[in-house]
Design an enzyme around this catalytic site. Structure first.
Site, PDB file in Angstrom:
ATOM      1  CE1 TYR A 111     -11.149  10.913   4.726  1.00 32.65           C
ATOM      2  CE2 TYR A 111     -13.365  11.278   5.574  1.00 32.65           C
ATOM      3  CZ  TYR A 111     -12.519  10.847   4.564  1.00 32.65           C
ATOM      4  OH  TYR A 111     -13.043  10.358   3.395  1.00 32.65           O
ATOM      5  CB  CYS A 142      -9.227   5.272   0.695  1.00 36.42           C
ATOM      6  SG  CYS A 142      -9.965   4.808  -0.868  1.00 36.42           S
TER       7      CYS A 142
END
Length: 174
Positions: A111, A142
Site C-alpha cells: 500500500y 487491487c
C-alpha cells in the site's frame, strides 16, 4: 452513460465470476460472485445502470471481458489489461485506479508503494481506500496490493481468492 447494462457469470477456478457491462462493452463492475445486485451496488450512482439484463457470454456487451477472464485463467495473465472499464469518483481515486492497472502481474506492491506510484506518498489510507472501493475486480487488479508488512491484507472476495490470484500470476507472469 447508458441506463442499461448486461451481465453474465462465468465459471472460474476461484468460483463464479460476474461481469456487468454497458451495451458497448465497458465494464462497470466485476467480481467473484453470482449476485449481480451486489455488484451493481458497488457502481457509483453517477454511472450505475438502472436496468441490468442477463446475457450469454458471447453477447457483444460482455464478450471481450469474458474472453479476457478465460485467457487470464488459461495463463495469459496480461489478458485483462485491455478490457475497458469505467468507475467514477474523485480525481485521486480515479488516478489511483489507473495506476493499479500498471502494477504488473507477478510483481505486487505494498500500500505504501501504491501510494507513492499514485503520486501521494503520504496517502497510504487513501490508496487503500481506492482498493476497497474498486468495483471492477480483476480488471483493476487491487489484489496486487499487499499490506506494508507483506501480508495479504483484505480482499472483498476473500484472502483465499487473493492468494490464488497472486500465485497464478507469479506462475504465469512474463
Amino acid at each position: 452513460m447508458s441506463s442499461t447494462a448486461r451481465s453474465t457469470t462465468v465459471t472460474t477456478p476461484d468460483g463464479p465470476f460476474t461481469v456487468v457491462a454497458t451495451p458497448d462493452g465497458v465494464v462497470l463492475a466485476s467480481g467473484w460472485t453470482a449476485d449481480v445486485d451486489d455488484l451493481v451496488a458497488l457502481v457509483h450512482p453517477d454511472v450505475r445502470p438502472a436496468d441490468v439484463t442477463r446475457a450469454p457470454g458471447d453477447d457483444a456487451a460482455v464478450a471481450s471481458a469474458v474472453a479476457a477472464v478465460r485467457r487470464y485463467y488459461a495463463g495469459h495473465v496480461n489478458a485483462i489489461d485491455e478490457v475497458a472499464v469505467q468507475q467514477q469518483s474523485g480525481p485521486f481515486r480515479r488516478h489511483a485506479w489507473d495506476v493499479l492497472r500498471t502494477v504488473a502481474p507477478g510483481d505486487p506492491v505494498t500500500y505504501t508503494r501504491y501510494a507513492e506510484l499514485s503520486g501521494r506518498p503520504a496517502a497510504v489510507r487513501a490508496a487503500a481506500g481506492a482498493c476497497a472501493m474498486n468495483a471492477v475486480a480483476l480488471f483493476v487488479p487491487c489484489h496486487r496490493v499487499l499490506r506494508t508488512d507483506g501480508g495479504l491484507g483484505g480482499f472483498r472476495y476473500g484472502v483465499d481468492v487473493k492468494r490464488r490470484l497472486l500465485d497464478h500470476e507469479a506462475l504465469h507472469a512474463r
